[in-house]
Write a protein that holds these residues in place. Sequence first.
Motif, PDB file in Angstrom:
ATOM      1  N   VAL A 136      33.862 -18.917  24.967  1.00 23.45           N
ATOM      2  CA  VAL A 136      34.172 -19.025  23.541  1.00 23.45           C
ATOM      3  C   VAL A 136      33.394 -17.974  22.754  1.00 23.45           C
ATOM      4  CG1 VAL A 136      33.905 -20.503  21.522  1.00 23.45           C
ATOM      5  CG2 VAL A 136      34.863 -21.437  23.603  1.00 23.45           C
ATOM      6  N   VAL A 137      32.109 -17.828  23.077  1.00 24.30           N
ATOM      7  CA  VAL A 137      31.290 -16.839  22.370  1.00 24.30           C
ATOM      8  C   VAL A 137      31.793 -15.427  22.639  1.00 24.30           C
ATOM      9  CG1 VAL A 137      28.971 -15.836  22.265  1.00 24.30           C
ATOM     10  CG2 VAL A 137      29.247 -18.303  22.265  1.00 24.30           C
ATOM     11  N   ASN A 138      32.173 -15.169  23.891  1.00 19.17           N
ATOM     12  CA  ASN A 138      32.674 -13.832  24.255  1.00 19.17           C
ATOM     13  C   ASN A 138      34.096 -13.582  23.815  1.00 19.17           C
ATOM     14  OD1 ASN A 138      30.295 -13.066  25.468  1.00 19.17           O
ATOM     15  ND2 ASN A 138      30.920 -13.748  27.495  1.00 19.17           N
ATOM     16  N   GLY A 139      34.813 -14.634  23.459  1.00 17.41           N
ATOM     17  CA  GLY A 139      36.205 -14.469  23.041  1.00 17.41           C
ATOM     18  C   GLY A 139      37.156 -14.271  24.204  1.00 17.41           C
ATOM     19  N   THR A 140      36.793 -14.769  25.387  1.00 17.13           N
ATOM     20  CA  THR A 140      37.656 -14.588  26.552  1.00 17.13           C
ATOM     21  C   THR A 140      38.348 -15.878  26.966  1.00 17.13           C
ATOM     22  OG1 THR A 140      35.769 -14.996  28.011  1.00 17.13           O
ATOM     23  CG2 THR A 140      36.257 -12.709  27.478  1.00 17.13           C
ATOM     24  N   ASN A 141      38.431 -16.843  26.068  1.00 10.45           N
ATOM     25  CA  ASN A 141      39.071 -18.120  26.407  1.00 10.45           C
ATOM     26  C   ASN A 141      40.558 -18.043  26.081  1.00 10.45           C
ATOM     27  OD1 ASN A 141      38.590 -17.912  23.684  1.00 10.45           O
ATOM     28  ND2 ASN A 141      38.264 -20.088  23.372  1.00 10.45           N
ATOM     29  N   GLU A 142      41.326 -17.697  27.087  1.00  6.03           N
ATOM     30  CA  GLU A 142      42.774 -17.530  26.879  1.00  6.03           C
ATOM     31  C   GLU A 142      43.536 -18.640  27.519  1.00  6.03           C
ATOM     32  OE1 GLU A 142      43.811 -13.664  28.168  1.00  6.03           O
ATOM     33  OE2 GLU A 142      42.330 -12.725  26.906  1.00  6.03           O
TER      34      GLU A 142
END
Length: 64
Positions: free
Chosen positions: A58-64
């Motif tokens: 979530v922090v890295n923005g990689t939750n797809e």
Amino acid sequence: MTVSLPLVFVLGVIAWAAIKFLGIRLWVAVVIALFGFWLSHTILAPAIESGTRSGVDVVNGTNE
């Protein structure tokens, strides 16, 4: 540009800040760290790992 920090380093900085600025005693930080090691050897370890990975995603923005 991607910046990568190990989670242990981030937690270490948080622990240092808690000792320095919040007045948490060193032995309390040590007890919390030892509790983490103990908890990693229980049946809750996979759930904690997946929760941590989800939070990092979530922090890295990689939750797809």
